[in-house]
Design a protein around this motif. Structure first.
Motif, PDB file in Angstrom:
ATOM      1  N   ALA A  72      -3.483   8.498  10.452  1.00 16.54           N
ATOM      2  CA  ALA A  72      -3.638   7.209   9.780  1.00 16.54           C
ATOM      3  C   ALA A  72      -4.268   7.393   8.399  1.00 16.54           C
ATOM      4  CB  ALA A  72      -4.491   6.276  10.638  1.00 16.54           C
ATOM      5  N   SER A  73      -4.503   6.280   7.745  1.00 14.01           N
ATOM      6  CA  SER A  73      -5.159   6.303   6.439  1.00 14.01           C
ATOM      7  C   SER A  73      -6.066   5.087   6.312  1.00 14.01           C
ATOM      8  CB  SER A  73      -4.119   6.305   5.306  1.00 14.01           C
ATOM      9  OG  SER A  73      -3.321   5.132   5.364  1.00 14.01           O
ATOM     10  N   ASN A  74      -7.140   5.249   5.558  1.00 14.63           N
ATOM     11  CA  ASN A  74      -8.074   4.161   5.274  1.00 14.63           C
ATOM     12  C   ASN A  74      -8.211   4.002   3.763  1.00 14.63           C
ATOM     13  OD1 ASN A  74      -8.616   3.606   7.969  1.00 14.63           O
ATOM     14  ND2 ASN A  74     -10.336   5.048   8.052  1.00 14.63           N
ATOM     15  N   GLN A  75      -8.418   2.768   3.357  1.00  7.18           N
ATOM     16  CA  GLN A  75      -8.660   2.483   1.942  1.00  7.18           C
ATOM     17  C   GLN A  75     -10.155   2.532   1.683  1.00  7.18           C
ATOM     18  OE1 GLN A  75      -5.825   1.692  -0.014  1.00  7.18           O
ATOM     19  NE2 GLN A  75      -7.094   1.949  -1.853  1.00  7.18           N
ATOM     20  N   ASP A  76     -10.572   3.399   0.752  1.00  2.00           N
ATOM     21  CA  ASP A  76     -11.980   3.518   0.368  1.00  2.00           C
ATOM     22  C   ASP A  76     -12.090   3.224  -1.124  1.00  2.00           C
ATOM     23  OD1 ASP A  76     -14.657   4.049   0.188  1.00  2.00           O
ATOM     24  OD2 ASP A  76     -14.454   6.234   0.343  1.00  2.00           O
ATOM     25  N   GLY A  77     -12.240   1.933  -1.441  1.00  2.32           N
ATOM     26  CA  GLY A  77     -12.227   1.534  -2.847  1.00  2.32           C
ATOM     27  C   GLY A  77     -10.841   1.747  -3.424  1.00  2.32           C
ATOM     28  N   ASP A  78     -10.768   2.554  -4.468  1.00  8.00           N
ATOM     29  CA  ASP A  78      -9.471   2.874  -5.064  1.00  8.00           C
ATOM     30  C   ASP A  78      -8.831   4.112  -4.447  1.00  8.00           C
ATOM     31  OD1 ASP A  78      -9.717   0.734  -6.817  1.00  8.00           O
ATOM     32  OD2 ASP A  78     -10.720   1.938  -8.355  1.00  8.00           O
ATOM     33  N   ASN A  79      -9.501   4.719  -3.487  1.00  7.50           N
ATOM     34  CA  ASN A  79      -9.007   5.962  -2.884  1.00  7.50           C
ATOM     35  C   ASN A  79      -8.402   5.706  -1.505  1.00  7.50           C
ATOM     36  OD1 ASN A  79     -10.006   7.513  -5.074  1.00  7.50           O
ATOM     37  ND2 ASN A  79     -12.053   7.476  -4.153  1.00  7.50           N
ATOM     38  N   ILE A  80      -7.393   6.497  -1.185  1.00  2.50           N
ATOM     39  CA  ILE A  80      -6.783   6.462   0.141  1.00  2.50           C
ATOM     40  C   ILE A  80      -7.203   7.727   0.879  1.00  2.50           C
ATOM     41  CG2 ILE A  80      -4.624   6.399   1.440  1.00  2.50           C
ATOM     42  CD1 ILE A  80      -3.320   5.018  -0.925  1.00  2.50           C
ATOM     43  N   ASP A 103       5.589  11.498  -5.813  1.00  2.00           N
ATOM     44  CA  ASP A 103       5.873  11.068  -7.187  1.00  2.00           C
ATOM     45  C   ASP A 103       4.596  10.917  -8.002  1.00  2.00           C
ATOM     46  OD1 ASP A 103       8.629  10.935  -6.646  1.00  2.00           O
ATOM     47  OD2 ASP A 103       8.424   8.903  -5.830  1.00  2.00           O
ATOM     48  N   GLY A 104       3.657  11.828  -7.763  1.00  2.34           N
ATOM     49  CA  GLY A 104       2.427  11.836  -8.539  1.00  2.34           C
ATOM     50  C   GLY A 104       1.398  10.815  -8.127  1.00  2.34           C
ATOM     51  N   GLU A 105       1.623  10.133  -7.014  1.00  2.00           N
ATOM     52  CA  GLU A 105       0.697   9.085  -6.567  1.00  2.00           C
ATOM     53  C   GLU A 105       0.323   9.302  -5.112  1.00  2.00           C
ATOM     54  OE1 GLU A 105       0.588   4.180  -6.151  1.00  2.00           O
ATOM     55  OE2 GLU A 105       2.296   5.201  -7.073  1.00  2.00           O
ATOM     56  N   MET A 106      -0.974   9.140  -4.805  1.00  4.18           N
ATOM     57  CA  MET A 106      -1.436   9.261  -3.426  1.00  4.18           C
ATOM     58  C   MET A 106      -0.970   8.050  -2.626  1.00  4.18           C
ATOM     59  SD  MET A 106      -3.093  11.287  -1.365  1.00  4.18           S
ATOM     60  CE  MET A 106      -4.097  12.338  -2.432  1.00  4.18           C
ATOM     61  N   MET A 107      -0.299   8.317  -1.511  1.00  4.74           N
ATOM     62  CA  MET A 107       0.273   7.239  -0.716  1.00  4.74           C
ATOM     63  C   MET A 107      -0.032   7.448   0.759  1.00  4.74           C
ATOM     64  SD  MET A 107       4.019   6.795  -2.493  1.00  4.74           S
ATOM     65  CE  MET A 107       4.334   5.320  -1.529  1.00  4.74           C
ATOM     66  N   PRO A 108      -0.172   6.351   1.523  1.00  5.86           N
ATOM     67  CA  PRO A 108      -0.371   6.491   2.976  1.00  5.86           C
ATOM     68  C   PRO A 108       0.916   6.950   3.639  1.00  5.86           C
ATOM     69  CG  PRO A 108      -0.189   4.173   2.369  1.00  5.86           C
ATOM     70  CD  PRO A 108      -0.215   4.942   1.088  1.00  5.86           C
TER      71      PRO A 108
END
Length: 286
Positions: A72-80, A103-108
């Protein structure tokens, strides 16, 4: 009468290496088809898992139901933050599992894009890849099984003897493998006890469980063979068993490749391509 040159001349020394036929043509062909199938099955399987990245036991596996495994993933402010949870144990796996760059972006995303086929999220395409290579894998396996049983490959090459499975011999081989001491000479002609037992476990336990649990996850198969749900304890249990056996097979492949490299990469590759395997002539070593 012997010539002067022949008197006292030593006989020619035997060659340092001799070549034996290690693998039959059918074994080699089915081996490389398995390599192709298992690679694409793993990649497409991870694509399918990404659509529902949690595992349950029993018949039910909705999002709100308790799971024993989850990526899974959690949102921590602007960070995943990527997380893997097994029971109550959780670990951060950002960048690999749960959250990765696309594509250069952190994604869940449970498994990263570079590990799945297709690389973008597409459950339907992942299933098409998976089903095609699953059936090719099954057909290839049936051909190998028929050859192994009818041609005597299993009895001749894989059936362990009483001496093979003696505790003292097993322990001796474990120590030799740990010290990277591999069989040479006549002993290299045959599989050792650890190889025989491992291959038998993979062929007759891991693979049937993986294939059977995979079939049980199909509603169409269940309609025709409902007893599969009873055997595997429900569709969600079958999914968990399928996941466990698949990654157990990955662990086997990793160890197998390591042993291939450490015991002689070129010699092992050549034997699986041409069938010819070089062994040290013990008489030449004396």
């Amino acid at each position: 009468m012997a010539s002067i040159e022949q008197i006292g001349t030593a006989p020619p020394s035997p060659p340092a290496k001799i070549f034996i036929r290690r693998h039959s043509a059918l074994t080699r062909i089915t081996h490389w088809i398995n390599v192709l199938c298992l690679t694409l099955l793993l990649m497409s399987g991870m694509q399918i898992f990404n659509a529902d990245p949690q595992l349950h036991w029993g018949n039910y596996g909705a999002v709100e139901d308790p799971s024993w495994f989850e990526i899974a993933s959690n949102q921590d402010g602007d960070n995943i933050i990527g997380i893997v949870r097994i029971g109550r144990l959780s670990m951060t796996t950002t960048g690999i599992l749960g959250a990765s760059t696309a594509d250069g972006e952190m994604m869940p995303r449970a498994f990263p894009a570079w590990a799945t086929i297709p690389s973008y999220q597409d459950l339907a395409a992942g299933r098409r890849w998976h089903f095609f290579f699953a059936w090719l894998f099954v057909i290839n396996g049936l051909v190998y099984m028929a050859y192994g049983l009818i041609g005597g490959h299993f009895r001749r090459d894989l059936a362990p003897t009483a001496r093979d499975i003696a505790p003292g011999n097993i322990w001796h081989e474990i120590k030799d493998h740990a010290r990277l001491r591999f069989p040479k000479g006549e002993k290299a002609r045959r599989y050792n006890a650890l190889q025989k037992l491992t291959y038998l476990i993979v062929i007759f336990i891991l693979l049937p469980l993986m294939i059977g649990s995979g079939l049980t996850m199909s509603p169409a198969i269940d309609a025709g063979y409902p007893f599969l749900l009873d055997i595997f304890g429900g569709r969600q249990s079958a999914r968990s068993i399928h996941f466990i056996t698949a990654w157990s097979l990955v662990a086997f492949v990793v160890v197998h490749i390591a042993m291939v490299i450490l015991s002689g990469l070129w010699n092992n590759i050549r034997s699986m391509v041409t069938g010819r395997y070089a062994i040290i002539n013990e008489e030449a070593d004396r």
